[in-house]
Design a protein around this motif. Structure first.
Motif, mmCIF file in Angstrom:
data_model
loop_
_atom_site.group_PDB
_atom_site.id
_atom_site.type_symbol
_atom_site.label_atom_id
_atom_site.label_comp_id
_atom_site.label_asym_id
_atom_site.label_seq_id
_atom_site.Cartn_x
_atom_site.Cartn_y
_atom_site.Cartn_z
ATOM 1 N N SER A 25 0.848 -1.232 0.033
ATOM 2 C CA SER A 25 -0.013 0.049 -0.023
ATOM 3 C C SER A 25 0.943 1.427 -0.127
ATOM 4 N N HIS A 26 2.049 1.249 0.838
ATOM 5 C CA HIS A 26 2.883 2.499 0.515
ATOM 6 C C HIS A 26 3.546 2.346 -0.486
ATOM 7 N N LYS A 27 3.999 1.673 -1.202
ATOM 8 C CA LYS A 27 4.635 1.623 -2.451
ATOM 9 C C LYS A 27 3.803 1.936 -3.639
ATOM 10 N N VAL A 28 2.121 1.675 -3.703
ATOM 11 C CA VAL A 28 1.248 2.217 -4.839
ATOM 12 C C VAL A 28 0.429 2.851 -4.390
ATOM 13 N N ASN A 29 0.838 3.574 -3.065
ATOM 14 C CA ASN A 29 -0.338 4.616 -2.557
ATOM 15 C C ASN A 29 -1.733 4.434 -2.723
ATOM 16 N N LEU A 30 -2.021 3.465 -2.219
ATOM 17 C CA LEU A 30 -3.452 2.993 -1.771
ATOM 18 C C LEU A 30 -3.695 2.367 -0.454
ATOM 19 N N SER A 31 -5.012 2.517 0.086
ATOM 20 C CA SER A 31 -5.201 1.864 1.480
ATOM 21 C C SER A 31 -4.988 0.507 1.492
ATOM 22 N N VAL A 32 -4.767 -0.270 2.525
ATOM 23 C CA VAL A 32 -4.234 -1.462 2.690
ATOM 24 C C VAL A 32 -5.665 -2.475 2.228
ATOM 25 N N SER A 33 -6.871 -2.103 2.457
ATOM 26 C CA SER A 33 -8.090 -2.725 2.023
ATOM 27 C C SER A 33 -8.044 -2.737 0.633
ATOM 28 N N ALA A 34 -7.651 -1.471 0.089
ATOM 29 C CA ALA A 34 -7.879 -1.393 -1.374
ATOM 30 C C ALA A 34 -6.766 -2.269 -2.366
ATOM 31 N N VAL A 35 -5.664 -2.423 -1.409
ATOM 32 C CA VAL A 35 -4.687 -3.228 -2.326
ATOM 33 C C VAL A 35 -5.260 -4.728 -1.939
ATOM 34 N N ILE A 36 -5.618 -5.091 -0.983
ATOM 35 C CA ILE A 36 -6.116 -6.478 -0.566
ATOM 36 C C ILE A 36 -7.268 -6.595 -1.626
#
Length: 152
Positions: A25-36
């Motif tokens: 999430s830090h690398k792609v600038n999204l929330s953890v829930s959005a990455v999951i």
């Protein structure tokens, strides 16, 4: 389904399949829930087929890699060969080809004696008409998960 963000997520997972969603999430600038959620969608769509570990064959005693071309007398022998290849523990890859040979096998084993036995086994399969074996001296590139280099 593959946009720039999904591609970046896949790059993170290709580098380390155990990478935490919070790190991604830090690398792609999204929330953890959005990455999951994106990972789950790519799994459901079959883009992500599996997670695995890469084992160095030499570290576990498999010092010999060979590429074997195999020809069949007739396509009716295809299923028998494919069934045997799928079950053989030393055949790492099998590709069905056009051209002079019908298949290209990547064989990983511990010795030339073992390769000789594998060769005999393959030659004894009904319908196998010819083989040609190449010893791999050195692997220059060995990518297991290819990604597009650009998006349109």
């Amino acid at each position: 389904m593959i946009d720039r963000i999904n591609l970046d997520i896949l790059r993170c997972l290709r580098e380390n399949a155990r990478c935490k969603a919070s790190d991604i999430s830090h690398k792609v600038n999204l929330s953890v829930s959005a990455v999951i959620e994106r990972i789950r969608r790519m799994e459901a769509a079959g883009i992500i087929r599996q997670y695995t570990v890469l084992i160095d064959p030499k570290q576990v005693g498999n010092d010999l890699t060979a590429l074997m071309e195999v020809s069949l007398e007739h396509p009716k022998y295809y299923d028998d060969l494919v069934d045997m290849i799928r079950r053989h523990p030393n055949v790492a890859e099998c590709h069905y080809l056009t051209g002079e040979f019908d298949f290209l096998l990547k064989i990983i084993t511990d010795s030339s004696a073992s390769l000789e036995q594998i060769h005999r086994t393959i030659k004894s399969i009904p319908g196998v008409s010819a083989t040609k074996t190449h010893f791999v001296l050195k692997t220059i590139k060995d990518e297991v998960a290819m990604l597009p280099d650009h998006l349109d």
